[in-house]
Scaffold this motif. Sequence first.
Motif, PDB file in Angstrom:
ATOM      1  N   PRO A  18       0.864  -1.265  -0.021  1.00 43.90           N
ATOM      2  CA  PRO A  18      -0.056   0.017  -0.131  1.00 43.90           C
ATOM      3  C   PRO A  18       0.630   1.296  -0.016  1.00 43.90           C
ATOM      4  CG  PRO A  18      -1.152  -1.567   1.502  1.00 43.90           C
ATOM      5  CD  PRO A  18       0.388  -2.096   0.894  1.00 43.90           C
ATOM      6  N   ALA A  19       1.945   1.257   0.679  1.00 45.27           N
ATOM      7  CA  ALA A  19       2.842   2.404   0.626  1.00 45.27           C
ATOM      8  C   ALA A  19       3.312   2.520  -0.679  1.00 45.27           C
ATOM      9  CB  ALA A  19       3.969   2.317   1.956  1.00 45.27           C
ATOM     10  N   LEU A  20       3.825   1.713  -1.171  1.00 45.20           N
ATOM     11  CA  LEU A  20       4.646   1.912  -2.598  1.00 45.20           C
ATOM     12  C   LEU A  20       3.441   2.425  -3.534  1.00 45.20           C
ATOM     13  CD1 LEU A  20       6.835  -1.183  -2.986  1.00 45.20           C
ATOM     14  CD2 LEU A  20       7.374   1.109  -2.047  1.00 45.20           C
ATOM     15  N   GLU A  21       2.426   1.802  -3.541  1.00 47.59           N
ATOM     16  CA  GLU A  21       1.295   2.171  -4.571  1.00 47.59           C
ATOM     17  C   GLU A  21       0.886   3.540  -4.338  1.00 47.59           C
ATOM     18  OE1 GLU A  21      -1.793  -0.546  -3.737  1.00 47.59           O
ATOM     19  OE2 GLU A  21      -1.062  -2.133  -5.120  1.00 47.59           O
ATOM     20  N   ALA A  22       0.711   4.182  -3.101  1.00 50.12           N
ATOM     21  CA  ALA A  22       0.322   5.429  -2.860  1.00 50.12           C
ATOM     22  C   ALA A  22       1.731   6.447  -3.331  1.00 50.12           C
ATOM     23  CB  ALA A  22       0.134   5.746  -1.275  1.00 50.12           C
ATOM     24  N   LEU A  23       2.788   5.945  -3.214  1.00 46.84           N
ATOM     25  CA  LEU A  23       4.003   6.832  -3.749  1.00 46.84           C
ATOM     26  C   LEU A  23       4.064   6.733  -5.245  1.00 46.84           C
ATOM     27  CD1 LEU A  23       6.627   6.181  -0.929  1.00 46.84           C
ATOM     28  CD2 LEU A  23       5.617   8.303  -1.490  1.00 46.84           C
ATOM     29  N   ARG A  24       3.695   5.626  -5.700  1.00 45.98           N
ATOM     30  CA  ARG A  24       3.755   5.610  -7.429  1.00 45.98           C
ATOM     31  C   ARG A  24       2.747   6.583  -8.062  1.00 45.98           C
ATOM     32  NH1 ARG A  24       3.695  -0.439  -6.432  1.00 45.98           N
ATOM     33  NH2 ARG A  24       5.979  -1.173  -6.860  1.00 45.98           N
ATOM     34  N   ALA A  25       1.514   6.934  -7.188  1.00 44.58           N
ATOM     35  CA  ALA A  25       0.507   7.617  -7.759  1.00 44.58           C
ATOM     36  C   ALA A  25       1.008   9.166  -7.502  1.00 44.58           C
ATOM     37  CB  ALA A  25      -0.771   7.545  -6.687  1.00 44.58           C
ATOM     38  N   GLU A  26       2.082   9.367  -6.705  1.00 40.85           N
ATOM     39  CA  GLU A  26       2.777  10.771  -6.730  1.00 40.85           C
ATOM     40  C   GLU A  26       3.817  11.097  -7.715  1.00 40.85           C
ATOM     41  OE1 GLU A  26       4.434  11.122  -2.738  1.00 40.85           O
ATOM     42  OE2 GLU A  26       2.379  11.087  -1.579  1.00 40.85           O
ATOM     43  N   GLY A  27       4.145   9.880  -8.523  1.00 40.46           N
ATOM     44  CA  GLY A  27       5.273  10.098  -9.577  1.00 40.46           C
ATOM     45  C   GLY A  27       6.646   9.356  -9.016  1.00 40.46           C
ATOM     46  N   LEU A  28       6.700   8.486  -8.006  1.00 41.02           N
ATOM     47  CA  LEU A  28       7.890   7.867  -7.670  1.00 41.02           C
ATOM     48  C   LEU A  28       7.915   6.605  -8.493  1.00 41.02           C
ATOM     49  CD1 LEU A  28       7.946  10.116  -5.332  1.00 41.02           C
ATOM     50  CD2 LEU A  28       8.928   8.137  -3.810  1.00 41.02           C
ATOM     51  N   ALA A  29       9.114   6.286  -9.002  1.00 39.86           N
ATOM     52  CA  ALA A  29       9.372   5.204  -9.708  1.00 39.86           C
ATOM     53  C   ALA A  29       9.874   4.072  -8.768  1.00 39.86           C
ATOM     54  CB  ALA A  29      10.419   5.478 -10.843  1.00 39.86           C
ATOM     55  N   LEU A  30       9.078   3.138  -8.343  1.00 35.90           N
ATOM     56  CA  LEU A  30       9.454   2.110  -7.460  1.00 35.90           C
ATOM     57  C   LEU A  30       8.916   0.694  -7.967  1.00 35.90           C
ATOM     58  CD1 LEU A  30       7.705   3.795  -4.523  1.00 35.90           C
ATOM     59  CD2 LEU A  30      10.156   4.280  -5.099  1.00 35.90           C
ATOM     60  N   ASP A  31       9.994  -0.136  -7.660  1.00 33.53           N
ATOM     61  CA  ASP A  31      10.023  -1.731  -8.337  1.00 33.53           C
ATOM     62  C   ASP A  31       9.694  -2.417  -6.997  1.00 33.53           C
ATOM     63  OD1 ASP A  31      10.483  -0.951 -10.613  1.00 33.53           O
ATOM     64  OD2 ASP A  31      12.576  -1.602 -10.444  1.00 33.53           O
ATOM     65  N   GLY A  32       8.882  -3.341  -6.785  1.00 33.48           N
ATOM     66  CA  GLY A  32       9.035  -4.175  -5.557  1.00 33.48           C
ATOM     67  C   GLY A  32       7.476  -4.132  -4.809  1.00 33.48           C
ATOM     68  N   PRO A  33       7.456  -4.701  -3.741  1.00 33.48           N
ATOM     69  CA  PRO A  33       8.478  -5.418  -2.994  1.00 33.48           C
ATOM     70  C   PRO A  33       8.949  -6.809  -3.669  1.00 33.48           C
ATOM     71  CG  PRO A  33       6.453  -5.799  -1.853  1.00 33.48           C
ATOM     72  CD  PRO A  33       6.123  -4.920  -3.013  1.00 33.48           C
ATOM     73  N   LEU A  34      10.335  -6.729  -3.768  1.00 31.19           N
ATOM     74  CA  LEU A  34      10.837  -7.965  -4.494  1.00 31.19           C
ATOM     75  C   LEU A  34      11.748  -8.685  -3.349  1.00 31.19           C
ATOM     76  CD1 LEU A  34      12.328  -5.681  -7.223  1.00 31.19           C
ATOM     77  CD2 LEU A  34      10.474  -7.085  -7.559  1.00 31.19           C
ATOM     78  N   PRO A  35      11.844  -9.792  -3.563  1.00 36.83           N
ATOM     79  CA  PRO A  35      12.576 -10.969  -2.757  1.00 36.83           C
ATOM     80  C   PRO A  35      13.995 -10.481  -2.552  1.00 36.83           C
ATOM     81  CG  PRO A  35      11.241 -12.096  -4.201  1.00 36.83           C
ATOM     82  CD  PRO A  35      11.314 -10.599  -4.829  1.00 36.83           C
ATOM     83  N   ALA A  36      14.683 -10.200  -1.431  1.00 44.64           N
ATOM     84  CA  ALA A  36      15.844  -9.613  -1.499  1.00 44.64           C
ATOM     85  C   ALA A  36      17.109 -10.696  -1.938  1.00 44.64           C
ATOM     86  CB  ALA A  36      16.371  -9.541  -0.025  1.00 44.64           C
ATOM     87  N   ASP A  37      16.563 -12.168  -1.948  1.00 39.29           N
ATOM     88  CA  ASP A  37      17.634 -12.992  -2.462  1.00 39.29           C
ATOM     89  C   ASP A  37      17.966 -12.856  -3.980  1.00 39.29           C
ATOM     90  OD1 ASP A  37      15.314 -14.187  -3.004  1.00 39.29           O
ATOM     91  OD2 ASP A  37      15.964 -16.219  -2.482  1.00 39.29           O
TER      92      ASP A  37
END
Length: 352
Positions: free
Chosen positions: A246-265
Amino acid sequence: MAGTPSPVLALTTGEPAGIGPELAVMLATRAVPVARVVAVGDPALLAERAALIGRDIDLVELAAGDALPAPRPGVLPVWPVTLRAPSRPGVLEPANAAYVLETLDVAIRACREGHAAGMVTAPLHKGVILDAGHAGFSGHTEYLRDACGVDEVVMLLATDSALHAGQPGWRGGSALRVALATTHLPLREVSDAITGPRLTRILRILDADLRRWFGIEAPRIAVCGLNPHAGEGGHLGREELDVIIPALEALRAEGLALDGPLPADTLFTPRHLEGVDAVLAMYHDQGLPVLKYAGFGRAANITLGLPLVRTSVDHGTALDLAGRGSADLGSLVVAVALAADMARRGAEVAPI
């Protein structure tokens, strides 16, 4: 710009029983064209350590604001801070915890008053500072946050080619930047500390400061999941579903280019890192072992979200090496180069 003086950087000399004092001495014996470095520490300690490791050094004691001597190898300007007790290499003395904190205060004040364009910190020893009664101390990053009166800062480690490979004093290496959602917390406390508001603040700072300090017009940030396999759709933990996504989706709506959450390994592989400007790891030992494997001794620590430039080395006090003159100067050279570049870029964007 041609003819522009190199920025002045305050170098705190760290835990007096560790390698910080001799790193300052060693740095002063070589040309550092990217910056004019002023040590913050006890001149007598620096002189003793220089003699112990066989380095010929001319210490010039100054007050903040005094004109600096012309830069040349073998000359080390010092803003003096007095040890509280005698110090021996490799032997911690809790009485000197206040000295270490005072060096930080002097450097912070120099930056805020315009006498320095940024600060670089040699390693301190958190345990001895806590043993001395400074309850709640958890490291440089948090101390600087509180001293500067900001609500949130971000710890970012970067390898030496993460700004400009080929800058004077740098060695080659792979560009990798890793930021942390949580820093110096016991592992059992990490999940509770990862909240939507916290991730939102951290990612906004990371995005803004990648633009400001690194000149990246549209940063792309890859975000680790907290749990194995990024939670496996909720079967291995719900933090991804309930908090991170939910945090990433809200920030993408602001225009941030975010991938994830992705498995760290699998995130830390060439295919997934291609085109990524920084990775946000959820906790200290999720992201930093990878970065240090990729570039230990060729990386530096950067504190984002401050009203001043701060970088540091990527290693600890190395008490077992103190006084031998065998400490590796590489990370300090990178930290100085990073701080100098950030100071120049920050001055172009907004005065510090």
